[in-house]
Design a protein around this motif. Structure first.
Motif, mmCIF file in Angstrom:
data_model
loop_
_atom_site.group_PDB
_atom_site.id
_atom_site.type_symbol
_atom_site.label_atom_id
_atom_site.label_comp_id
_atom_site.label_asym_id
_atom_site.label_seq_id
_atom_site.Cartn_x
_atom_site.Cartn_y
_atom_site.Cartn_z
ATOM 1 N N GLN A 191 21.951 24.531 51.213
ATOM 2 C CA GLN A 191 22.482 25.224 50.050
ATOM 3 C C GLN A 191 23.932 25.603 50.325
ATOM 4 O O GLN A 191 24.320 25.813 51.473
ATOM 5 N N SER A 192 24.710 25.694 49.277
ATOM 6 C CA SER A 192 26.106 26.099 49.423
ATOM 7 C C SER A 192 26.184 27.587 49.737
ATOM 8 O O SER A 192 25.183 28.298 49.706
ATOM 9 N N PRO A 231 24.359 20.686 42.353
ATOM 10 C CA PRO A 231 25.514 20.306 43.182
ATOM 11 C C PRO A 231 25.133 20.056 44.641
ATOM 12 O O PRO A 231 25.643 19.137 45.265
ATOM 13 N N SER A 232 24.218 20.857 45.183
ATOM 14 C CA SER A 232 23.804 20.657 46.577
ATOM 15 C C SER A 232 23.070 19.344 46.755
ATOM 16 O O SER A 232 23.202 18.683 47.784
ATOM 17 N N SER A 233 22.274 18.952 45.758
ATOM 18 C CA SER A 233 21.562 17.668 45.840
ATOM 19 C C SER A 233 22.537 16.504 45.876
ATOM 20 O O SER A 233 22.336 15.537 46.599
ATOM 21 N N VAL A 234 23.592 16.599 45.084
ATOM 22 C CA VAL A 234 24.608 15.541 45.062
ATOM 23 C C VAL A 234 25.438 15.577 46.339
ATOM 24 O O VAL A 234 25.583 14.572 47.034
ATOM 25 N N ASN A 235 25.964 16.755 46.682
ATOM 26 C CA ASN A 235 26.856 16.887 47.840
ATOM 27 C C ASN A 235 26.162 16.595 49.164
ATOM 28 O O ASN A 235 26.773 16.091 50.092
ATOM 29 N N GLY A 236 24.881 16.920 49.253
ATOM 30 C CA GLY A 236 24.153 16.711 50.498
ATOM 31 C C GLY A 236 23.522 15.332 50.620
ATOM 32 O O GLY A 236 22.886 15.023 51.619
ATOM 33 N N GLY A 237 23.667 14.491 49.582
ATOM 34 C CA GLY A 237 23.125 13.146 49.635
ATOM 35 C C GLY A 237 21.654 13.048 49.246
ATOM 36 O O GLY A 237 21.077 11.960 49.230
ATOM 37 N N ASP A 277 22.463 26.319 42.204
ATOM 38 C CA ASP A 277 23.147 25.463 43.163
ATOM 39 C C ASP A 277 22.366 24.192 43.489
ATOM 40 O O ASP A 277 22.843 23.324 44.187
#
Length: 106
Positions: A2-3, A37-43, A34
């Protein structure tokens, strides 16, 4: 993962980390908002899309439902399905004092 977002100082609305507070107390998790965005940013989104058919992970807004909500000024809408024998913990919808609520102890 999580961010994390910086906590703000009430007096001047500056973030704690800018005042040298770089430890864990200077940050907070943004919560449920969050997740995307976390799913996208973390792959994780790419991993899910490669594992499952994209239709499983994507939904579209039914404009008939959206128009109904707007015309009737509904504040909330939720899709529900009947519980199965595997659904044994929480989330049961109940009518209580004229309002629909989730009963987590049901």
């Amino acid at each position: 993962m999580q961010s994390q977002c910086p906590r703000l100082v009430v007096d001047d609305i500056l973030p704690f980390p800018s005042k040298g507070q770089t430890g864990k107390d200077g940050w907070y998790p943004p919560g449920h908002g969050d997740v995307f965005p976390s799913s996208v940013n973390g792959g994780k989104l790419d991993a899910l899309l490669s594992k499952f058919h994209t239709r499983t992970l994507s939904a579209v807004v039914d404009l008939k439902i959206l128009n109904h909500l707007i015309q009737h000024k509904n504040e909330y809408c939720m899709e529900v399905i009947p519980k199965t024998l595997a659904d044994v913990k929480g989330g049961t919808l109940v009518s209580y004092e004229g309002r629909v609520q989730a009963c987590n102890s049901c």
